[in-house]
Scaffold this motif. Structure first.
Motif, PDB file in Angstrom:
ATOM      1  N   ALA A 144       0.896  -1.094   0.092  1.00 40.49           N
ATOM      2  CA  ALA A 144      -0.029  -0.197   0.114  1.00 40.49           C
ATOM      3  C   ALA A 144       0.704   1.333   0.227  1.00 40.49           C
ATOM      4  O   ALA A 144       0.552   2.199  -0.892  1.00 40.49           O
ATOM      5  CB  ALA A 144      -0.831  -0.064   1.104  1.00 40.49           C
ATOM      6  N   LEU A 183       2.471   1.860  -3.490  1.00 42.76           N
ATOM      7  CA  LEU A 183       1.341   2.139  -4.498  1.00 42.76           C
ATOM      8  C   LEU A 183       1.081   3.690  -4.013  1.00 42.76           C
ATOM      9  O   LEU A 183       1.225   4.568  -5.124  1.00 42.76           O
ATOM     10  CB  LEU A 183       0.059   1.371  -4.062  1.00 42.76           C
ATOM     11  CG  LEU A 183      -0.172   0.166  -4.819  1.00 42.76           C
ATOM     12  CD1 LEU A 183      -1.568  -0.615  -4.345  1.00 42.76           C
ATOM     13  CD2 LEU A 183      -0.343   0.244  -6.320  1.00 42.76           C
ATOM     14  N   LEU A 184       0.802   3.979  -3.144  1.00 44.55           N
ATOM     15  CA  LEU A 184       0.593   5.564  -2.705  1.00 44.55           C
ATOM     16  C   LEU A 184       1.905   6.249  -3.200  1.00 44.55           C
ATOM     17  O   LEU A 184       1.653   7.494  -3.892  1.00 44.55           O
ATOM     18  CB  LEU A 184       0.463   5.624  -1.250  1.00 44.55           C
ATOM     19  CG  LEU A 184      -0.932   5.451  -0.634  1.00 44.55           C
ATOM     20  CD1 LEU A 184      -0.992   5.490   0.897  1.00 44.55           C
ATOM     21  CD2 LEU A 184      -2.047   6.324  -1.485  1.00 44.55           C
ATOM     22  N   ALA A 207      -3.080   4.744   4.254  1.00 42.78           N
ATOM     23  CA  ALA A 207      -3.617   3.819   3.598  1.00 42.78           C
ATOM     24  C   ALA A 207      -4.586   3.107   4.587  1.00 42.78           C
ATOM     25  O   ALA A 207      -4.296   2.520   5.432  1.00 42.78           O
ATOM     26  CB  ALA A 207      -2.520   2.707   3.210  1.00 42.78           C
ATOM     27  N   MET A 256      -7.626  -0.681   0.967  1.00 43.47           N
ATOM     28  CA  MET A 256      -6.320  -0.321  -0.049  1.00 43.47           C
ATOM     29  C   MET A 256      -5.601  -1.596  -0.355  1.00 43.47           C
ATOM     30  O   MET A 256      -5.070  -1.725  -1.505  1.00 43.47           O
ATOM     31  CB  MET A 256      -5.425   0.682   0.267  1.00 43.47           C
ATOM     32  CG  MET A 256      -4.770   1.197  -0.821  1.00 43.47           C
ATOM     33  SD  MET A 256      -3.643   2.648  -0.348  1.00 43.47           S
ATOM     34  CE  MET A 256      -2.633   2.578  -1.697  1.00 43.47           C
ATOM     35  N   THR A 290      -5.736   3.362  -7.310  1.00 46.28           N
ATOM     36  CA  THR A 290      -4.974   4.286  -6.412  1.00 46.28           C
ATOM     37  C   THR A 290      -4.848   5.597  -6.846  1.00 46.28           C
ATOM     38  O   THR A 290      -5.076   6.563  -6.130  1.00 46.28           O
ATOM     39  CB  THR A 290      -3.570   3.687  -5.931  1.00 46.28           C
ATOM     40  OG1 THR A 290      -3.717   2.111  -5.455  1.00 46.28           O
ATOM     41  CG2 THR A 290      -2.797   4.462  -5.067  1.00 46.28           C
TER      42      THR A 290
END
Length: 69
Positions: free
Chosen positions: A6, A9-10, A31, A35, A43
């Motif tokens: 997560a 991804l962010l 997150a 997520m 995302t």
């Protein structure tokens, strides 16, 4: 392991918006459990909606006209 995914991804999604975020703002992302199963595109879309809602992004036309940084 899901938490690290997560975070990755962010971070990755945020990279494309960093040059466009108005100066003088700190962005804190948290997150949530949901997520864990999100795709990269989901995302990116969620992040774009949040940044837009917070008025941290220029108008869509202005953002699209910017040169890649």
């Amino acid at each position: 392991m899901r938490r690290n995914r997560a975070k990755r991804l962010l971070r990755s999604a945020l990279q494309q918006y960093l040059p466009a975020i108005q100066p003088g703002w700190d962005v804190v992302l948290i997150a949530r459990q949901r997520m864990a199963g999100a795709t990269f595109q989901q995302t990116v879309n969620a992040l774009a909606a949040l940044l837009d809602r917070a008025s941290l992004l220029p108008e869509v036309d202005d953002f699209n006209r910017q040169e890649p940084g």
